[in-house]
Design a protein around this motif. Structure first.
Motif, PDB file in Angstrom:
ATOM      1  N   UNK A  79       0.827  -1.212   0.000  1.00  0.00           N
ATOM      2  CA  UNK A  79       0.000   0.000   0.000  1.00  0.00           C
ATOM      3  C   UNK A  79       0.863   1.264   0.000  1.00  0.00           C
ATOM      4  N   UNK A  80       2.084   1.117   0.476  1.00  0.00           N
ATOM      5  CA  UNK A  80       2.968   2.270   0.548  1.00  0.00           C
ATOM      6  C   UNK A  80       4.032   2.058   1.601  1.00  0.00           C
ATOM      7  N   UNK A  81       4.824   3.118   1.787  1.00  0.00           N
ATOM      8  CA  UNK A  81       5.843   3.097   2.830  1.00  0.00           C
ATOM      9  C   UNK A  81       5.644   4.325   3.702  1.00  0.00           C
ATOM     10  N   UNK A  92       7.902   9.283  -1.016  1.00  0.00           N
ATOM     11  CA  UNK A  92       8.512   8.092  -1.611  1.00  0.00           C
ATOM     12  C   UNK A  92       7.427   7.164  -2.165  1.00  0.00           C
ATOM     13  N   UNK A  93       6.312   7.065  -1.459  1.00  0.00           N
ATOM     14  CA  UNK A  93       5.183   6.251  -1.934  1.00  0.00           C
ATOM     15  C   UNK A  93       4.662   6.812  -3.250  1.00  0.00           C
ATOM     16  N   UNK A  94       4.521   8.136  -3.320  1.00  0.00           N
ATOM     17  CA  UNK A  94       4.005   8.779  -4.534  1.00  0.00           C
ATOM     18  C   UNK A  94       4.916   8.562  -5.740  1.00  0.00           C
ATOM     19  N   UNK A  95       6.204   8.320  -5.488  1.00  0.00           N
ATOM     20  CA  UNK A  95       7.138   8.078  -6.600  1.00  0.00           C
ATOM     21  C   UNK A  95       6.927   6.707  -7.231  1.00  0.00           C
ATOM     22  N   UNK A 102      -3.288   3.233  -8.010  1.00  0.00           N
ATOM     23  CA  UNK A 102      -2.859   2.122  -7.164  1.00  0.00           C
ATOM     24  C   UNK A 102      -1.869   1.169  -7.810  1.00  0.00           C
ATOM     25  N   UNK A 103      -1.351   1.518  -8.994  1.00  0.00           N
ATOM     26  CA  UNK A 103      -0.369   0.652  -9.645  1.00  0.00           C
ATOM     27  C   UNK A 103       1.033   0.930  -9.097  1.00  0.00           C
ATOM     28  N   UNK A 104       1.744  -0.142  -8.747  1.00  0.00           N
ATOM     29  CA  UNK A 104       3.132  -0.055  -8.317  1.00  0.00           C
ATOM     30  C   UNK A 104       4.017  -0.058  -9.558  1.00  0.00           C
TER      31      UNK A 104
END
Length: 178
Positions: free
Chosen positions: A29-31, A36-39, A45-47
């Motif tokens: 879901x993120x960090x 950093x998550x937004x990068x 929601x795609x990684x």
């Protein structure tokens, strides 16, 4: 999973290279750092993995390289893996890595080659081999014959350091980067 066409969010057609992205219950879901998550995770929601890949007719993906390794030359994107795979076909080449050599405005293609023992080869042999097999702008401008590549302690090649190695070899050989 999908391959993303140049950050547009569109899925690439079969056979077209793009960034490998995935989404689902098994995707993080993120960090703890929102920036950093937004990068790495887009608004849908795609990684975004940073890996380049191509989907075939059966829906299978093949990894073709890394976005960070991409060389940008005169507005053209050059993927080192394509050139490396071609050069591996040349008799006498034991190992090869391709990286951008940064002159003033745009990167040039640099090939770092380890030869099999007892093999003699020069830069003209390499360029001649490439001629007609890949686009002219992809043919390495700088060709370095080396004994080893910069490695991490765990044995991975540090491709980002090849740019500095190339600049240093040019300086030692009196080659002006333009």
């Amino acid at each position: 999973s999908k391959s993303d066409r140049s950050g547009t969010g569109e899925e690439c057609p079969i056979g077209v290279q793009g960034e490998m992205c995935n989404k689902g219950y098994n995707t993080m879901k993120g960090i703890q750092k929102p920036e950093a998550t937004a990068e790495v995770i887009d608004r849908n929601g795609f990684l975004h993995s940073g890996d380049l890949g191509v989907k075939d007719e059966e829906g299978n993906y093949r990894i073709t390289g890394r976005i960070k390794d991409m060389i940008i030359r005169g507005g053209e994107n050059i993927y080192p893996r394509e050139i490396e795979e071609l050069l591996y076909q040349m008799e006498g080449i034991k190992d090869v890595q391709v990286a951008g050599i940064p002159p003033r405005n745009t990167e040039a293609v640099g090939a770092f080659i380890i030869l099999h023992e007892g093999v003699e080869m020069n830069e003209f042999d390499v360029r001649d081999f490439c001629d007609g097999k890949i686009a002219r702008y992809k043919i390495p401008k700088y060709i370095f014959f080396v004994d080893e590549f910069p490695m991490t302690g765990s044995g991975k090649i540090q491709k980002f350091k090849l740019k500095d190695v190339g600049l240093e070899l040019c300086r030692k050989q009196g080659i002006e980067i333009i």
